[in-house]
Each structure stands twice: as C-alpha cells, then as structure tokens.
Design a protein around this motif. Structure first.
Motif, PDB file in Angstrom:
ATOM      1  N   ALA A 156      -1.709   7.281   7.263  1.00 51.32           N
ATOM      2  CA  ALA A 156      -2.268   6.716   6.032  1.00 51.32           C
ATOM      3  C   ALA A 156      -2.405   7.781   4.948  1.00 51.32           C
ATOM      4  O   ALA A 156      -2.111   7.535   3.772  1.00 51.32           O
ATOM      5  CB  ALA A 156      -3.618   6.078   6.330  1.00 51.32           C
ATOM      6  N   ALA A 180      -1.758   0.970   7.514  1.00 52.06           N
ATOM      7  CA  ALA A 180      -1.311   0.322   6.282  1.00 52.06           C
ATOM      8  C   ALA A 180      -2.498  -0.163   5.457  1.00 52.06           C
ATOM      9  O   ALA A 180      -2.518  -0.025   4.218  1.00 52.06           O
ATOM     10  CB  ALA A 180      -0.386  -0.842   6.611  1.00 52.06           C
ATOM     11  N   GLY A 181      -3.503  -0.728   6.132  1.00 48.69           N
ATOM     12  CA  GLY A 181      -4.689  -1.197   5.411  1.00 48.69           C
ATOM     13  C   GLY A 181      -5.447  -0.056   4.758  1.00 48.69           C
ATOM     14  O   GLY A 181      -5.872  -0.158   3.593  1.00 48.69           O
ATOM     15  N   GLY A 182      -5.623   1.052   5.499  1.00 45.67           N
ATOM     16  CA  GLY A 182      -6.322   2.200   4.926  1.00 45.67           C
ATOM     17  C   GLY A 182      -5.597   2.802   3.744  1.00 45.67           C
ATOM     18  O   GLY A 182      -6.214   3.153   2.731  1.00 45.67           O
ATOM     19  N   VAL A 206      -1.084  -1.401  11.589  1.00 46.00           N
ATOM     20  CA  VAL A 206      -1.779  -2.299  10.658  1.00 46.00           C
ATOM     21  C   VAL A 206      -3.000  -1.596  10.068  1.00 46.00           C
ATOM     22  O   VAL A 206      -3.280  -1.705   8.862  1.00 46.00           O
ATOM     23  CB  VAL A 206      -2.185  -3.598  11.385  1.00 46.00           C
ATOM     24  N   ILE A 207      -3.735  -0.863  10.911  1.00 47.34           N
ATOM     25  CA  ILE A 207      -4.898  -0.118  10.424  1.00 47.34           C
ATOM     26  C   ILE A 207      -4.475   0.945   9.407  1.00 47.34           C
ATOM     27  O   ILE A 207      -5.120   1.115   8.355  1.00 47.34           O
ATOM     28  CB  ILE A 207      -5.645   0.527  11.604  1.00 47.34           C
ATOM     29  N   ASN A 265      -0.215   7.925   1.201  1.00 46.43           N
ATOM     30  CA  ASN A 265      -0.756   8.089  -0.148  1.00 46.43           C
ATOM     31  C   ASN A 265      -0.120   9.271  -0.867  1.00 46.43           C
ATOM     32  O   ASN A 265       0.187   9.193  -2.062  1.00 46.43           O
ATOM     33  CB  ASN A 265      -2.270   8.273  -0.079  1.00 46.43           C
ATOM     34  N   ALA A 274      -3.458   1.257   1.772  1.00 47.54           N
ATOM     35  CA  ALA A 274      -3.473   0.317   0.651  1.00 47.54           C
ATOM     36  C   ALA A 274      -4.813   0.328  -0.068  1.00 47.54           C
ATOM     37  O   ALA A 274      -4.872   0.323  -1.319  1.00 47.54           O
ATOM     38  CB  ALA A 274      -3.153  -1.083   1.154  1.00 47.54           C
ATOM     39  N   VAL A 275      -5.909   0.351   0.686  1.00 46.63           N
ATOM     40  CA  VAL A 275      -7.236   0.360   0.060  1.00 46.63           C
ATOM     41  C   VAL A 275      -7.437   1.632  -0.742  1.00 46.63           C
ATOM     42  O   VAL A 275      -7.933   1.620  -1.879  1.00 46.63           O
ATOM     43  CB  VAL A 275      -8.330   0.234   1.151  1.00 46.63           C
ATOM     44  N   THR A 276      -7.034   2.771  -0.178  1.00 40.57           N
ATOM     45  CA  THR A 276      -7.204   4.047  -0.879  1.00 40.57           C
ATOM     46  C   THR A 276      -6.401   4.086  -2.176  1.00 40.57           C
ATOM     47  O   THR A 276      -6.894   4.532  -3.232  1.00 40.57           O
ATOM     48  CB  THR A 276      -6.774   5.206   0.023  1.00 40.57           C
TER      49      THR A 276
END
Length: 242
Positions: free
Chosen positions: A166, A231-233, A228-229, A170, A235-237
């Motif tokens: 993650a 990708a979610g982290g 999935v975790i 970024n 995306a949120v960041t």
C-alpha cells in the motif's frame, strides 16, 4: 488325472498352460475321455474342442505364487515433495525486502541514517498535497518499520506485505510522471512493490514464524484478502487524505 500349475510362463505338453499361467496357479481337474462338457459335471475337459470348463479349476493360495516380477507399468520416478529451495528463496526475499523497509522506517520515525524524522517527513507530505500530514507520517513510518520487521521474521506475512504494498502504491501514484528510470522515476518503487506482491501470494515459506499457520496453509486465499486490504488502504490514503 490332475496337474498342478504354479504360474510358470514356460510351455509344457498340456494345452492349458498359457490359459491359466496368468491366474496365479491352480489345480486343473480333467479327464481326457469321450464324455463332453455338460454331460457330467465332474468331467470338465472337452477333448474335441480342446477347451476347459472353469468350474473345474481350483485356485491356489496366493501366498504360494511368486509375485516378485517387475510391473512394467510401475512409475519409478521420484515423487514430488517439499524441497528447501523455495523456502530459502522466500527467506532471502523477506530478509531483503523487510530489511530495506526497516531502514526506511528508522529514517522516518527516528531520523536515523540521515532520515528526516517525523516532522521532516510530515512537511514533505504537506508539499505533496496530503492533509493530516503528521498522522500520515506516523502511520507510514510505523507501517514501514513494523511491516519490514514482521516480514523478516515471517510473522503475519500477508498483512505485513499488504502494508508495504500500500505504501509503495501511493509512492508510485505520486512519482509515475517522472518516468521509469531513476533518480526521479519509479524503477526502485516498482521493484519493491513487486517483491511485496510476491511475498503476499507466495507466503513466508517454512523458515518463518508463520509456519503451519492457517494463512501459511492457504496462501492464495490469504493473499487475495491481504490484497484487498492493501488496495483499500492505498485508496483511502491517496483519495481521502490528499
């Protein structure tokens, strides 16, 4: 008269040798007379057709049969089994990748090895357009430090690899416009992300503290969940805090 056939493959004067040679041996009861098969149940041999009635055949005990002959259909090749090669390779992957992130985490959190420390890293994040830069600086630094250490130990490997992936996602999203090659490109970041992705799905190997845990036994399922975790982290960041 009766003959005893013990499974020999050699021919003899009796015409029934080849017929019963593969059956493991037995006793043949026959009477070479003019009586035909079916006329008398005790007479099992037909001298006209040269044939035997199986009802007159008594199999011998299998323990008396020589069963040491080689089976041409046996596969003598070595069966596939665990080898140390993949485990050593995964140990090297984890040690190198985890060690790199441990050093980067020490730079960000404690300012070691010429690093910026939390305040300096937070200022860099502000320049990149991130909000809550101090919080993100701590989250990023701890993720790199703890994730790298866990990866070296082979403990909670899917989650550790997901966190590092993650972070790299970024960085790549911020620097991809600089091209591929360094110093401003994403060459190094892509290599580190690829290593984290490999560790995420390949698992820790047997030389790890995760050995025989559920995610070790089911690396594919654990890898997809961790992906999935990650990708979610990422995306949120990128989309919420920027």
């Amino acid at each position: 008269m009766a003959t005893h056939d013990k499974g020999s493959t050699t021919s003899s004067a009796f015409s029934d040798d080849s017929f019963y040679s593969s059956s493991g041996g037995g006793v043949h009861h026959f009477d070479d007379s003019t009586t035909r098969v079916g006329e008398d149940a005790t007479q099992s041999y037909d001298s006209t057709t040269k044939a035997f009635d199986n009802t007159g055949y008594t199999p011998l005990d299998k323990s008396t049969v020589d069963d040491t002959r080689d089976d041409p259909f046996d596969d003598d090749r070595r069966k596939f089994g665990w080898t140390a090669g993949p485990d050593i390779g995964l140990l090297g992957l984890r040690a190198v990748l985890g060690g790199i992130f441990v050093l980067h985490g020490l730079q960000k959190v404690f300012g070691l090895f010429g690093g910026p420390g939390i305040n300096g890293f937070a200022q860099s994040l502000e320049k990149m357009g991130y909000r809550e830069s101090v919080v993100l600086a701590w989250v990023t630094g701890i993720t790199e430090l703890a994730g790298g250490a866990l990866l070296v130990l082979g403990l909670f490997t899917p989650l550790a690899a997901a966190g590092l992936l993650a972070v790299m996602a970024n960085v790549i999203a911020l620097q991809y416009k600089g091209g591929f090659f360094g110093p401003n490109g994403v060459e190094l970041e892509l290599a580190l992300a690829g290593m984290a992705f490999a560790a995420l799905f390949a698992g820790p190997g047997r030389a790890a503290l995760d050995y025989n845990r559920s995610w070790f036994r089911h690396p594919l399922a654990a890898g997809f969940i961790a992906l999935v975790i990650a990708a979610g982290g990422a995306a949120v960041t990128f989309f919420v805090f920027r």
